[in-house]
Scaffold this motif. Structure first.
Motif, PDB file in Angstrom:
ATOM      1  N   ARG A  31       0.829  -1.202   0.000  1.00 24.94           N
ATOM      2  CA  ARG A  31       0.000   0.000   0.000  1.00 24.94           C
ATOM      3  C   ARG A  31       0.865   1.254   0.000  1.00 24.94           C
ATOM      4  NH1 ARG A  31      -4.642  -1.929   4.371  1.00 24.94           N
ATOM      5  NH2 ARG A  31      -5.896  -3.134   2.864  1.00 24.94           N
ATOM      6  N   VAL A  32       1.958   1.206   0.735  1.00 22.70           N
ATOM      7  CA  VAL A  32       2.882   2.345   0.737  1.00 22.70           C
ATOM      8  C   VAL A  32       3.495   2.528  -0.642  1.00 22.70           C
ATOM      9  CG1 VAL A  32       5.097   3.189   1.636  1.00 22.70           C
ATOM     10  CG2 VAL A  32       3.416   2.183   3.196  1.00 22.70           C
ATOM     11  N   LEU A  33       3.860   1.428  -1.291  1.00 22.78           N
ATOM     12  CA  LEU A  33       4.523   1.499  -2.587  1.00 22.78           C
ATOM     13  C   LEU A  33       3.583   1.887  -3.723  1.00 22.78           C
ATOM     14  CD1 LEU A  33       6.884  -1.612  -2.376  1.00 22.78           C
ATOM     15  CD2 LEU A  33       7.508   0.797  -2.182  1.00 22.78           C
ATOM     16  N   THR A  34       2.277   1.884  -3.455  1.00 25.39           N
ATOM     17  CA  THR A  34       1.309   2.304  -4.477  1.00 25.39           C
ATOM     18  C   THR A  34       0.506   3.520  -4.036  1.00 25.39           C
ATOM     19  OG1 THR A  34      -0.295   0.699  -3.594  1.00 25.39           O
ATOM     20  CG2 THR A  34       1.073  -0.014  -5.451  1.00 25.39           C
ATOM     21  N   ASP A  35       0.934   4.158  -2.973  1.00 26.37           N
ATOM     22  CA  ASP A  35       0.217   5.322  -2.431  1.00 26.37           C
ATOM     23  C   ASP A  35       0.332   6.500  -3.400  1.00 26.37           C
ATOM     24  OD1 ASP A  35      -0.880   7.378  -1.005  1.00 26.37           O
ATOM     25  OD2 ASP A  35       0.439   7.197   0.734  1.00 26.37           O
ATOM     26  N   PRO A  36      -0.775   6.957  -3.980  1.00 26.42           N
ATOM     27  CA  PRO A  36      -0.699   8.061  -4.943  1.00 26.42           C
ATOM     28  C   PRO A  36      -0.284   9.386  -4.304  1.00 26.42           C
ATOM     29  CG  PRO A  36      -2.987   7.529  -4.440  1.00 26.42           C
ATOM     30  CD  PRO A  36      -2.155   6.458  -3.806  1.00 26.42           C
ATOM     31  N   ALA A  37      -0.361   9.454  -2.975  1.00 22.85           N
ATOM     32  CA  ALA A  37       0.028  10.689  -2.299  1.00 22.85           C
ATOM     33  C   ALA A  37       1.547  10.831  -2.195  1.00 22.85           C
ATOM     34  CB  ALA A  37      -0.587  10.739  -0.899  1.00 22.85           C
ATOM     35  N   GLN A  38       2.271   9.741  -2.417  1.00 21.24           N
ATOM     36  CA  GLN A  38       3.726   9.767  -2.353  1.00 21.24           C
ATOM     37  C   GLN A  38       4.306   9.926  -3.758  1.00 21.24           C
ATOM     38  OE1 GLN A  38       5.347   9.679   0.605  1.00 21.24           O
ATOM     39  NE2 GLN A  38       3.313   9.610   1.579  1.00 21.24           N
ATOM     40  N   SER A  39       5.425  10.619  -3.837  1.00 18.97           N
ATOM     41  CA  SER A  39       6.054  10.802  -5.148  1.00 18.97           C
ATOM     42  C   SER A  39       6.631   9.487  -5.656  1.00 18.97           C
ATOM     43  CB  SER A  39       7.169  11.843  -5.062  1.00 18.97           C
ATOM     44  OG  SER A  39       8.286  11.318  -4.360  1.00 18.97           O
ATOM     45  N   GLY A  40       6.695   9.368  -6.978  1.00 17.30           N
ATOM     46  CA  GLY A  40       7.256   8.164  -7.568  1.00 17.30           C
ATOM     47  C   GLY A  40       8.690   7.936  -7.152  1.00 17.30           C
ATOM     48  N   GLU A  41       9.461   9.001  -7.079  1.00 16.51           N
ATOM     49  CA  GLU A  41      10.868   8.861  -6.701  1.00 16.51           C
ATOM     50  C   GLU A  41      11.012   8.367  -5.265  1.00 16.51           C
ATOM     51  OE1 GLU A  41      13.611   8.947  -8.473  1.00 16.51           O
ATOM     52  OE2 GLU A  41      12.268   9.146 -10.179  1.00 16.51           O
ATOM     53  N   ALA A  42      10.151   8.859  -4.384  1.00 13.11           N
ATOM     54  CA  ALA A  42      10.216   8.434  -2.980  1.00 13.11           C
ATOM     55  C   ALA A  42       9.905   6.940  -2.869  1.00 13.11           C
ATOM     56  CB  ALA A  42       9.247   9.250  -2.132  1.00 13.11           C
ATOM     57  N   LYS A  43       8.902   6.490  -3.628  1.00 11.23           N
ATOM     58  CA  LYS A  43       8.543   5.067  -3.588  1.00 11.23           C
ATOM     59  C   LYS A  43       9.637   4.210  -4.211  1.00 11.23           C
ATOM     60  CE  LYS A  43       4.503   6.094  -5.406  1.00 11.23           C
ATOM     61  NZ  LYS A  43       3.124   5.996  -5.969  1.00 11.23           N
ATOM     62  N   ALA A  44      10.236   4.706  -5.277  1.00 16.80           N
ATOM     63  CA  ALA A  44      11.322   3.959  -5.911  1.00 16.80           C
ATOM     64  C   ALA A  44      12.528   3.860  -4.979  1.00 16.80           C
ATOM     65  CB  ALA A  44      11.723   4.630  -7.222  1.00 16.80           C
TER      66      ALA A  44
END
Length: 271
Positions: free
Chosen positions: A49-62
């Protein structure tokens, strides 16, 4: 999958294809590592869920995915998964489903490299027919109480030495990690993936030196004319080719100089 997830999956497929265009990438190892990531995210709901959270930036998730996977899997797997979490997903589960599809895709690519993709497609289909005609076998493979090791041993007794390694790997992974799918639906999906892969003709091109963009374009057009369908080029360099080129598509191999082959193709096109 719908909307954003469908687009993200399409991009992930292209990333897998681009990565495995490099024949030095071990597709079987890649499949194993992607399977491990699938199992991790399937188990850790909060993480996916954290890795697909739209509220987080793509770079942060990567960056998070990179930190979690570094040292656990190879760089190619880290790059693939990091790229996937940069995308937007309609549901967190879609990310896991997509990684699982790339896992199967990597095994199919391994089969394609050794010219056994058609056999794998046929073997998966025939195994599905065997399961449908044997209630006892289906019960043994879908039992919730039987251990994964017992199912693996049973499948090895049925497929080991009789089917291609990729077929055994794909079926074993489906049976031991069904993720809520029925055996029949899972086998049907594998057959579909293999069929789709076969429609994408791939030429393994070995040349003495790297081809220029113009040479790649000309070769791709020439092969498309010769075989009557679009052909994707997997490029490799071998100095021992001595200025010539070797092209292999499935079981068919073309040897000769690049100039001669292109000239021949152009003459056919003109005719």
């Amino acid at each position: 999958m719908n909307g954003a997830s469908r687009e993200a999956l399409a991009a992930a497929r292209e990333s897998l294809n681009s990565l495995t265009d490099n024949t030095s990438v071990d597709a079987v190892k890649l499949a194993d590592e992607l399977a491990a990531v699938t199992a991790l995210l399937d188990r850790e709901v909060s993480l996916r869920r954290v890795l697909t959270d739209p509220a987080q930036s793509g770079e942060a998730k990567a960056e998070l995915a990179g930190r979690l996977l570094a040292g656990q899997v190879g760089g190619e797997t880290v790059d693939l998964v990091s790229g996937m979490v940069r995308s937007r997903w309609s549901r967190s589960r879609d990310l896991v489903d997509a990684i699982e599809e790339l896992t199967d895709g990597a095994d199919l690519i391994a089969a394609e490299r050794v010219g056994s993709l058609e056999d794998v497609e046929d073997e998966i289909f025939r195994f599905g027919r065997t399961v449908s005609s044997s209630p006892e076998l289906r019960a043994a493979l879908t039992s919730r109480t039987a251990k994964a090791s017992a199912k693996t041993e049973l499948l090895h007794s049925l497929l080991g030495g009789k089917a291609k390694p990729a077929s055994e790997r794909l079926v074993t992974r489906l049976v031991t990690q069904p993720r809520g799918r029925s055996l029949e639906n899972g086998l049907e999906h594998l057959s579909k993936l293999a069929a789709e892969r076969r429609d994408r003709s791939v030429a393994v091109v070995t040349s003495a030196v790297p081809l220029s963009d113009r040479q790649r374009d000309r070769l791709g057009a020439a092969l498309a004319s010769l075989f009557g369908r679009q052909v994707h080029l997997n490029l490799d360099v071998d100095p021992e080719v001595l200025g010539g080129i070797t092209v292999r598509i499935g079981d068919e191999e073309i040897n000769g100089s690049l100039a001669d082959r292109l000239d021949e193709a152009q003459r056919r096109m003109a005719g």
